[in-house]
Motif scaffolding. Sequence first.
Motif, PDB file in Angstrom:
ATOM      1  N   ALA A 145       0.799  -1.223   0.000  1.00 23.58           N
ATOM      2  CA  ALA A 145       0.000   0.000   0.000  1.00 23.58           C
ATOM      3  C   ALA A 145       0.837   1.280   0.000  1.00 23.58           C
ATOM      4  CB  ALA A 145      -0.929   0.004   1.214  1.00 23.58           C
ATOM      5  N   GLU A 146       2.035   1.238   0.597  1.00 24.24           N
ATOM      6  CA  GLU A 146       2.751   2.484   0.875  1.00 24.24           C
ATOM      7  C   GLU A 146       4.106   2.644   0.190  1.00 24.24           C
ATOM      8  OE1 GLU A 146       2.963   3.007   5.115  1.00 24.24           O
ATOM      9  OE2 GLU A 146       0.830   2.570   5.405  1.00 24.24           O
ATOM     10  N   MET A 147       4.747   1.560  -0.243  1.00 23.58           N
ATOM     11  CA  MET A 147       6.128   1.671  -0.715  1.00 23.58           C
ATOM     12  C   MET A 147       6.269   2.495  -1.992  1.00 23.58           C
ATOM     13  SD  MET A 147       9.012  -1.288  -1.394  1.00 23.58           S
ATOM     14  CE  MET A 147       8.287  -2.016  -2.873  1.00 23.58           C
ATOM     15  N   LYS A 148       5.337   2.366  -2.907  1.00 26.04           N
ATOM     16  CA  LYS A 148       5.447   3.020  -4.212  1.00 26.04           C
ATOM     17  C   LYS A 148       5.654   4.523  -4.080  1.00 26.04           C
ATOM     18  CE  LYS A 148       4.897   3.040  -8.818  1.00 26.04           C
ATOM     19  NZ  LYS A 148       5.796   2.315  -9.743  1.00 26.04           N
ATOM     20  N   ASP A 149       4.930   5.150  -3.157  1.00 28.32           N
ATOM     21  CA  ASP A 149       4.960   6.609  -3.028  1.00 28.32           C
ATOM     22  C   ASP A 149       5.787   7.084  -1.835  1.00 28.32           C
ATOM     23  OD1 ASP A 149       3.217   6.961  -5.259  1.00 28.32           O
ATOM     24  OD2 ASP A 149       1.523   6.425  -3.985  1.00 28.32           O
ATOM     25  N   ALA A 150       6.502   6.187  -1.181  1.00 26.08           N
ATOM     26  CA  ALA A 150       7.304   6.575  -0.016  1.00 26.08           C
ATOM     27  C   ALA A 150       8.530   7.379  -0.447  1.00 26.08           C
ATOM     28  CB  ALA A 150       7.749   5.328   0.749  1.00 26.08           C
ATOM     29  N   ASP A 152      12.486   8.495  -0.642  1.00 30.04           N
ATOM     30  CA  ASP A 152      13.581   7.593  -1.028  1.00 30.04           C
ATOM     31  C   ASP A 152      14.104   6.715   0.090  1.00 30.04           C
ATOM     32  OD1 ASP A 152      13.386   8.511  -3.567  1.00 30.04           O
ATOM     33  OD2 ASP A 152      15.213   9.723  -3.536  1.00 30.04           O
ATOM     34  N   ARG A 153      14.486   7.308   1.235  1.00 30.72           N
ATOM     35  CA  ARG A 153      15.118   6.527   2.306  1.00 30.72           C
ATOM     36  C   ARG A 153      14.140   5.501   2.861  1.00 30.72           C
ATOM     37  NH1 ARG A 153      18.882  10.120   4.913  1.00 30.72           N
ATOM     38  NH2 ARG A 153      19.104   8.760   6.712  1.00 30.72           N
ATOM     39  N   LEU A 154      12.886   5.916   3.042  1.00 30.82           N
ATOM     40  CA  LEU A 154      11.872   5.004   3.550  1.00 30.82           C
ATOM     41  C   LEU A 154      11.548   3.930   2.513  1.00 30.82           C
ATOM     42  CD1 LEU A 154       9.824   4.090   5.626  1.00 30.82           C
ATOM     43  CD2 LEU A 154       8.267   5.877   4.820  1.00 30.82           C
ATOM     44  N   GLN A 155      11.478   4.317   1.265  1.00 30.98           N
ATOM     45  CA  GLN A 155      11.193   3.350   0.201  1.00 30.98           C
ATOM     46  C   GLN A 155      12.284   2.276   0.137  1.00 30.98           C
ATOM     47  OE1 GLN A 155      11.738   4.209  -4.170  1.00 30.98           O
ATOM     48  NE2 GLN A 155       9.486   4.156  -4.145  1.00 30.98           N
ATOM     49  N   TRP A 156      13.515   2.705   0.261  1.00 28.45           N
ATOM     50  CA  TRP A 156      14.640   1.769   0.227  1.00 28.45           C
ATOM     51  C   TRP A 156      14.547   0.769   1.371  1.00 28.45           C
ATOM     52  CZ3 TRP A 156      18.488   1.422  -3.459  1.00 28.45           C
ATOM     53  CH2 TRP A 156      19.547   0.560  -3.170  1.00 28.45           C
ATOM     54  N   ALA A 157      14.218   1.260   2.573  1.00 23.99           N
ATOM     55  CA  ALA A 157      14.113   0.384   3.747  1.00 23.99           C
ATOM     56  C   ALA A 157      12.948  -0.598   3.615  1.00 23.99           C
ATOM     57  CB  ALA A 157      13.958   1.225   5.014  1.00 23.99           C
ATOM     58  N   MET A 158      11.823  -0.123   3.098  1.00 26.63           N
ATOM     59  CA  MET A 158      10.673  -1.006   2.905  1.00 26.63           C
ATOM     60  C   MET A 158      10.965  -2.061   1.841  1.00 26.63           C
ATOM     61  SD  MET A 158       7.564   1.781   3.070  1.00 26.63           S
ATOM     62  CE  MET A 158       6.196   0.680   3.423  1.00 26.63           C
ATOM     63  N   ASN A 159      11.672  -1.644   0.792  1.00 21.01           N
ATOM     64  CA  ASN A 159      12.032  -2.583  -0.266  1.00 21.01           C
ATOM     65  C   ASN A 159      12.967  -3.677   0.259  1.00 21.01           C
ATOM     66  OD1 ASN A 159      12.155  -3.196  -3.304  1.00 21.01           O
ATOM     67  ND2 ASN A 159      14.322  -2.974  -2.792  1.00 21.01           N
TER      68      ASN A 159
END
Length: 214
Positions: A145-150, A152-159
């Motif tokens: 639900a959230e990674m696509k629009d997170a 950069d730093r948060l997106q990287w951690a979620m990925n």
Amino acid sequence: MAELAAFEDPKTRRVNEKHGDDHGVNLGKLRALAKRLKTQQDLACRLWETGDSAARLLATLICRPKAFERDTLDAMLREARTPKVHDWLVNYVVKKNPHCEELRLAWSADRDPVVASAGWALTTERVTKRPEGLDLAGLLDTIEAEMKDAPDRLQWAMNHCLARIGIDHPEHRTRAIGIGERLQVLRDYPTPPGCTSPYAPVWISEMVRRQHDK
């Protein structure tokens, strides 16, 4: 501080600045200095208080991780805005502190994406080493639900968390790969020869293949 200043190298600084860091100290020299100093909690705290990134990196290497109170670590993380200081604080200090789980839960829900990324890094550690009690399906729901629009730093951690769920938990692997394929996060990330892409479907498949080859 004088020793750290003597380690400063303009070329190293230029490379580091490309990654969002603001120091020019060779990390090998920094680690050698930490080895010589050994553990010194008071000095570590004073180095941290300088606000200098190289000094703060050194502080994470010579401190006593279990000596910090929860609120102190929370404040330190919020001050650690450069990627390397942030990563070393989480990996070398917070992970070894008795308040780690409490901080993981608090940070994961924080509105500050940089703070939240630390919570996700701690969650990824549990996914791999201590998954008992984690709601892996729920984590995948949140990532989807959230990674696509997170940011950069948060997106990287979620990925990273997505990839580790797929790698370490076969029962969730198909779904983890499917989420990665749908979201396409980091699909086109430039990956040097010989390195594994951070794009989750490729990352998961490659790590699973290596495990089977052992």
